[in-house]
Write an enzyme that holds these catalytic residues in place. Structure first.
Site, PDB file in Angstrom:
ATOM      1  N   GLY A  55      17.283   4.741  39.061  1.00 33.21           N
ATOM      2  CA  GLY A  55      18.641   4.636  39.558  1.00 33.21           C
ATOM      3  C   GLY A  55      19.615   4.381  38.428  1.00 33.21           C
ATOM      4  N   CYS A  56      20.767   3.806  38.762  1.00 33.06           N
ATOM      5  CA  CYS A  56      21.827   3.563  37.779  1.00 33.06           C
ATOM      6  C   CYS A  56      21.275   2.853  36.556  1.00 33.06           C
ATOM      7  CB  CYS A  56      22.925   2.727  38.410  1.00 33.06           C
ATOM      8  SG  CYS A  56      24.210   2.220  37.253  1.00 33.06           S
ATOM      9  N   PHE A  57      21.393   3.492  35.391  1.00 31.00           N
ATOM     10  CA  PHE A  57      20.748   2.912  34.214  1.00 31.00           C
ATOM     11  C   PHE A  57      21.475   1.712  33.629  1.00 31.00           C
ATOM     12  CE2 PHE A  57      22.227   6.813  31.410  1.00 31.00           C
ATOM     13  CZ  PHE A  57      23.558   6.473  31.577  1.00 31.00           C
ATOM     14  N   TRP A  58      22.698   1.455  34.076  1.00 29.59           N
ATOM     15  CA  TRP A  58      23.385   0.251  33.606  1.00 29.59           C
ATOM     16  C   TRP A  58      22.624  -1.008  34.024  1.00 29.59           C
ATOM     17  CZ3 TRP A  58      29.107   1.508  35.320  1.00 29.59           C
ATOM     18  CH2 TRP A  58      29.611   2.551  34.517  1.00 29.59           C
TER      19      TRP A  58
END
Length: 228
Positions: A55-58
Site C-alpha cells: 500500500g501507500c509507501f509513506w
C-alpha cells in the site's frame, strides 16, 4: 498521500505501458533522513535486502525504519511494472504496472527476515487485492519481492501461516478473507527509487497521510519453522 485511485483494478499489458527512459529522471538523496545511513549503498558487509509492497509507501516505510534492531536503511520506490525508470505521474495512471514498494536493508544477525515478514503481514490487509483502505489501484497491491530461494521459501511459509491465522479469526476485508499477496523474484522486477519528496516522507511531514491499516490479527510468530 498515496497516488489516489489510479486507473482502476486491472493490471496493464506491456503494450499499454509508457516507454519510460534509460536512466532516472531525478536524483535520490545520499542519506536516510532518520537513520543517517546510505540510501543507495554501499551497504555494510553482511547486510541483506528485502522488498515489500503493502500500500501507500509513506506509512509502510515508517513501519520498517521504526523497527528496533538491525534495519540499516529504508527507501521507497516502484517495482513490479513494465516501464523502465518510471516517474510519479506515470505510476499514478496505473499504466506502468508498478507497486509502491519499500526496500529494507537489514543485518540478519540482528533482525531476521521472518521478523520483517511478520511486520509486513501485520501492517496491511493482504486480502484486499488492488486496494488498501481508501487507496485503490494496481500501485497499492500487496507483493513480496524475494532476493534468494531462502527468502522465497520464508515468504511462502509465512503467507500460509498468516492465512490460517486470518481464517481462524474470521478476518480480512476482501477476497472472502483469502490473501492476494504475490511472491515474486526481485531479479525479474527492478526496483526504481522514488524521488526525494517521497523518501522518509512521514519524518519530514509528521502529520502527513498514511492510509495503512492492518487486519487486527497478529502474526503467529511461534508457529514459524525457523528463526531465519
Amino acid at each position: 498521500m498515496s497516488f489516489g485511485r489510479g486507473r482502476g483494478v486491472r493490471m496493464p499489458t506491456p503494450d499499454e505501458a509508457p516507454p519510460g527512459r534509460s536512466a532516472s529522471a531525478y536524483e535520490v538523496p545520499e542519506k536516510h533522513a532518520v537513520l543517517g545511513t546510505a540510501l543507495l549503498g554501499p551497504y555494510p558487509e553482511g547486510c541483506e535486502v528485502a522488498d515489500f509492497a503493502l500500500g501507500c509507501f509513506w506509512g509502510a516505510e515508517r513501519r520498517f525504519w521504526q523497527l528496533p534492531g538491525g534495519v540499516r536503511t529504508t527507501l521507497v520506490g516502484f517495482q513490479g511494472g513494465f516501464t523502465p525508470y518510471p516517474v510519479d505521474d506515470e505510476v499514478r495512471t496505473g499504466l506502468t504496472g508498478h507497486a509502491e514498494t519499500v526496500r529494507v536493508v537489514f543485518d540478519p544477525a540482528r533482525v531476521s527476515y521472518r521478523a520483517l515478514l511478520a511486520l509486513f503481514w501485520e501492517s496491511h490487509d493482504p486480502t484486499q487485492g488492488f486496494r488498501q483502505g481508501n487507496d485503490v489501484g494496481t500501485h497499492v497491491r500487496s507483493i513480496v519481492f524475494t532476493h534468494s530461494p531462502a527468502q522465497h521459501a520464508a515468504a511462502e511459509e509465512t503467507r500460509a501461516l498468516y492465512q490460517r491465522a486470518l481464517s481462524a479469526a474470521g478476518r480480512g476485508g476482501g477476497s472472502g478473507g483469502a490473501i492476494t499477496t504475490d511472491i515474486l523474484p526481485a531479479a525479474e522486477h527492478p526496483f526504481y527509487p522514488a524521488r526525494e519528496y517521497h523518501q522518509q516522507y512521514l519524518h519530514k511531514n509528521p502529520a502527513g497521510y498514511c492510509g495503512l491499516g492492518g487486519t487486527g490479527v497478529s502474526f503467529p510468530v511461534g508457529a514459524m519453522k525457523s528463526p531465519g
